[in-house]
Design an enzyme around this catalytic site. Structure first.
Site, short mmCIF file in Angstrom:
data_model
loop_
_atom_site.label_atom_id
_atom_site.label_comp_id
_atom_site.label_asym_id
_atom_site.label_seq_id
_atom_site.Cartn_x
_atom_site.Cartn_y
_atom_site.Cartn_z
N LYS A 56 -2.58 -24.17 5.97
CA LYS A 56 -2.74 -25.27 6.93
C LYS A 56 -1.47 -26.11 6.96
CE LYS A 56 -6.22 -28.88 7.98
NZ LYS A 56 -7.47 -29.50 7.50
N SER B 24 -11.12 -29.53 10.84
CA SER B 24 -9.77 -29.52 11.33
C SER B 24 -8.96 -28.29 10.90
CB SER B 24 -9.02 -30.78 10.85
OG SER B 24 -8.95 -30.82 9.44
N SER C 118 -13.73 -30.14 6.80
CA SER C 118 -12.70 -29.41 7.56
C SER C 118 -12.43 -27.99 7.12
CB SER C 118 -11.39 -30.19 7.53
OG SER C 118 -11.44 -31.19 8.50
N1 GLN Z 1 -14.29 -34.17 11.03
C1 GLN Z 1 -14.02 -34.99 9.90
C2 GLN Z 1 -12.99 -36.02 10.22
O1 GLN Z 1 -12.47 -35.98 11.29
C3 GLN Z 1 -13.59 -34.17 8.73
C4 GLN Z 1 -12.17 -33.82 8.81
C5 GLN Z 1 -11.63 -33.23 7.53
O2 GLN Z 1 -12.37 -32.80 6.66
N2 GLN Z 1 -10.31 -33.31 7.39
O3 GLN Z 1 -12.69 -36.88 9.44
#
Ligand code: GLN
Length: 467
Positions: free
Chosen positions: A61, A136, A160
């Protein structure tokens, strides 16, 4: 040998070049990768290491540093930045000969659930390119599900890793907080997030976890706690989350099917409830945004990344840089984060959120005093349509099942639980701190009795070599 075709892809300059070309071709339909470079990591990679992972390629990532690769975090503010150092988890893989070959697309700084908040491109779900891959870590999940790489490193702050894994029909592990070093992971919400792992192969996932976990002096919250064990002869006890309002019939069906699979293995299955679940989303976003507003204060245009050329004073430089280069969602969260932290108002928001966090931990402890694991959906819906499927607010509310594990610091593993309506319906297992290995063991047992659906592969390592 299981990983032999993958190893052959990185064995020589020539095969790496063929692999590079195959990656570019295979990714053209799903846009999961921001940078493809099969040569960049080769210099630091111990191909000759005595490890089953030597020569196995992986994607990373773009908020995890790999020396020589780009390090954009999906944001225009870090566009063009090259990482000058390597994250601890990646370094451990390089040391045993695994090769990073690509950086994956992501929501800007990890803020989102669909990879639609990337400043650079939209990633498509390999099962149905009209749908999102989740987020994400959507690029990581899509690159694995499409067979471009056998595993990927992502990050999980509130789901994410697990949610895109569920959308793409693969495994996604959010480890116990502290078991994988965060050194080299660009911070979003430090008290919640972990480096996480994605793979379609549970054995590979476990091997990678063994390689990357453990205490690291670069991250003072990392540890080498002994993995939790349980006596072989005891029948596993699973608690299924009750009261799952708002999930689609397909997700409810997937959950029933997973519970049924547990019963068919002879496990004891009972119900459990998390009364504080209804407050979890508000509490999570209060804490996550508060931490984000502090962590993202470092992007000023002064030391690295984008710098506005329109400023006449230092104050204006910072303001214009941030205004021009941060995306909408990031700005929203910085504003809300500073709002909940402003002096005189902390009792109302931040402290209250921390109290809810403590309550959630307590409720998990209570459940784990009577059960080895909890089964629940990852997300209330399956992969939704790109562009208009879910609003940003709906996405946040839908994070309720995943973010509880981050609030409590406990491990959670998303696993493929069969297709519903032709799309993956991922479920997750949660366990007490240190039960990461046990969760992978349970998932391996479940794999024997759940339907095995082939992944929508776009690249066959054997064909790249012989074709
Ligand atoms: N959807 C969640 C957020 O936007 C989780 C994102 C993540 O785990 N980085 O914070």
């Amino acid at each position: 040998m299981k990983y032999e075709p993958w190893k052959a892809l990185t064995a020589s300059d020539q095969t790496r070049r063929a692999y590079q070309e195959a990656l570019v071709r295979a990714d053209s339909e799903i846009s999961s990768l921001l940078q493809i470079d099969t040569e960049c990591g080769a210099e630091d990679c111990r191909f000759d290491a005595d490890s089953s992972l030597a020569g196995v390629p992986f994607s990373v990532k773009d908020n995890i540093a790999v020396r020589g690769f780009q390090f954009s975090c999906g944001s225009n503010i870090l566009k063009g930045l090259t990482a000058p150092y390597t994250a601890a988890a990646v370094q451990r893989l390089l040391d045993i000969g695994a090769l990073p070959v690509a950086k994956t697309n992501m929501d800007e700084f990890g803020m989102g659930s669909a990879t639609e908040n990337s400043a650079f491109q939209m990633t498509r779900n390999p099962w149905d390119t009209g749908r999102v891959p989740g987020g994400s870590s959507g690029g990581s999940a899509a690159s694995v599900a499409a067979g471009l790489v056998p595993f990927s490193l992502g990050s999980d702050t509130g789901g994410s890793v697990r949610q895109p894994a569920a959308f793409c029909g693969i495994y996604g592990l959010k480890p116990t907080y502290g078991r994988i070093s965060r050194y080299g992971l660009a911070a979003y919400a430090s008290s919640l997030e972990t480096v996480g792992l994605l793979s379609g192969d549970i054995d590979l996932l476990q091997e990678v976890f063994a390689a990357v976990s453990g205490r690291d002096s670069g991250d003072q919250t990392s540890n080498s706690i002994a993995p939790l064990n349980r006596p072989e002869e005891n029948t596993p006890v699973a608690a299924v989350l009750s009261g799952m309002e708002g999930v689609t019939p397909e997700i409810a069906q997937g959950c029933r099917q997973a519970a049924e699979a547990m019963r068919s293995l002879g496990w004891e299955v009972k119900e459990a409830s998390l009364p504080s679940l209804k407050y979890a989303v508000s509490a999570y976003y209060t804490i996550a945004m508060a931490e984000a507003s502090a962590n993202l204060a470092r992007y000023t245009g002064i030391r690295y990344g984008y710098r506005s050329s329109r400023a006449v004073s230092q104050e204006e430089l910072v303001r214009k840089t941030r205004n021009e280069a941060f995306g909408r969602e990031v700005k929203l969260r910085i504003l809300l984060g500073t709002h909940v932290l402003r002096s005189g108002f902390q009792d109302q928001y931040y402290i209250k959120a921390q109290k809810i966090r403590t309550r959630i931990r307590g409720e998990f402890d209570q459940i784990f005093s009577q059960a080895d694991m909890i089964l629940m959906p990852v997300f209330p819906v399956q992969a939704f349509e790109a562009a208009s499927g879910m609003t940003p607010l709906q996405q946040k509310i839908a994070d309720r099942f995943t973010l509880t594990a981050n609030m409590a610091g406990i491990p959670a593993l998303a696993f493929p639980a069969g297709l519903q309506d032709g799309l993956p319906a991922g479920m997750q297992l949660l366990g007490p701190a240190g039960s990461d290995e046990l969760l992978m063991h349970y998932a391996r047992c479940l794999q024997e009795v759940l339907p095995k659906d082939p992944l929508p592969l776009r690249l066959d390592p054997r064909e790249v070599l012989h074709g």
